[in-house]
Design a protein around this motif. Sequence first.
Motif, PDB file in Angstrom:
ATOM      1  N   ASN A 131       0.813  -1.200   0.000  1.00 16.97           N
ATOM      2  CA  ASN A 131       0.000   0.000   0.000  1.00 16.97           C
ATOM      3  C   ASN A 131       0.852   1.257   0.000  1.00 16.97           C
ATOM      4  O   ASN A 131       1.347   1.637   1.038  1.00 16.97           O
ATOM      5  N   PRO A 132       0.988   1.925  -1.130  1.00 20.78           N
ATOM      6  CA  PRO A 132       0.323   1.640  -2.392  1.00 20.78           C
ATOM      7  C   PRO A 132       1.174   0.789  -3.339  1.00 20.78           C
ATOM      8  O   PRO A 132       2.376   0.655  -3.174  1.00 20.78           O
TER       9      PRO A 132
ATOM     10  N   ASP B 219       5.229   0.732  -1.276  1.00 20.35           N
ATOM     11  CA  ASP B 219       5.344   0.545   0.178  1.00 20.35           C
ATOM     12  C   ASP B 219       4.821  -0.846   0.499  1.00 20.35           C
ATOM     13  O   ASP B 219       3.915  -1.339  -0.174  1.00 20.35           O
TER      14      ASP B 219
END
Length: 232
Positions: free
Chosen positions: A212-213, A225
Amino acid sequence: MASAKEIIEKARKEARAVLTEMESKELLRSLGISTTQMKLAASKEQAITVSKQIGYPCVLKVSSPDITHKSDAGGVKVGLADDAAVAQAYDDIMASCKAKFPAAFIEGVTVQEMARPGLEVIVGMATDPQFGPVLMFGLGGVWVEVLKDVSFKIAPLTKGDAAKAVREIKAARLLDGFRGSEPVDTSALEDILMRVSDFVVKTPQVKEMDLNPIFAYPKGAVAVDARVILGE
Ligand code: ADP
Ligand code: MG
């Protein structure tokens, strides 16, 4: 390159349940999932040296096993254009993270290549007491935070499940291109779902995963991430 097993064992030995972003991305790469290139820097000088190697513009992020939501701590600086910007970002990140988490152990920062903009999506995995590992797909940003526009599939996913997970979100039309933007590579997203599903099914030590993302592009997708959490 370390294997997923080695990365998990290292965290276990150190009695950590949460893998750092660096470890989480290394694990993803070992599964064949693309991530941004990154290196750890333990000082400001090192951050500048590494930034020159990685190339500008770059991104600095706090690296601490005790800080999992890095932006909330003021621990993420993107679009750094030169040495001076990196030096300033390093000081700002340290000051902010030390103020917000005085007891945190901070290893330093990770220096990362700046991913080109894409459509932000999320792939997650959580372990349900009844169903076991469940995969989640959604669009990033407000779509997930405000509108809770996500889909769920129980692992192991078939290719059909992965395709459905991607198409079932309410805002699926955004994936097909919106106001002139090109459609994103949904097969790359399905591929990530399949790889995460295959991995968690054979690795019950992993309790949660959060990509995420992910930036989705007309061709390919990159995890920007990542966080992996181990269970008992
Ligand atoms: P957090 O721990 O707060 O979730 P992230 O690593 O997700 O921190 O960073 C916050 C935001 O910064 C991301 O959602 C993304 O939009 C942007 N970002 C982070 N890393 C990069 C990168 N390498 N390239 C481009 N944008 C990035
Ligand atoms: Mg994040």
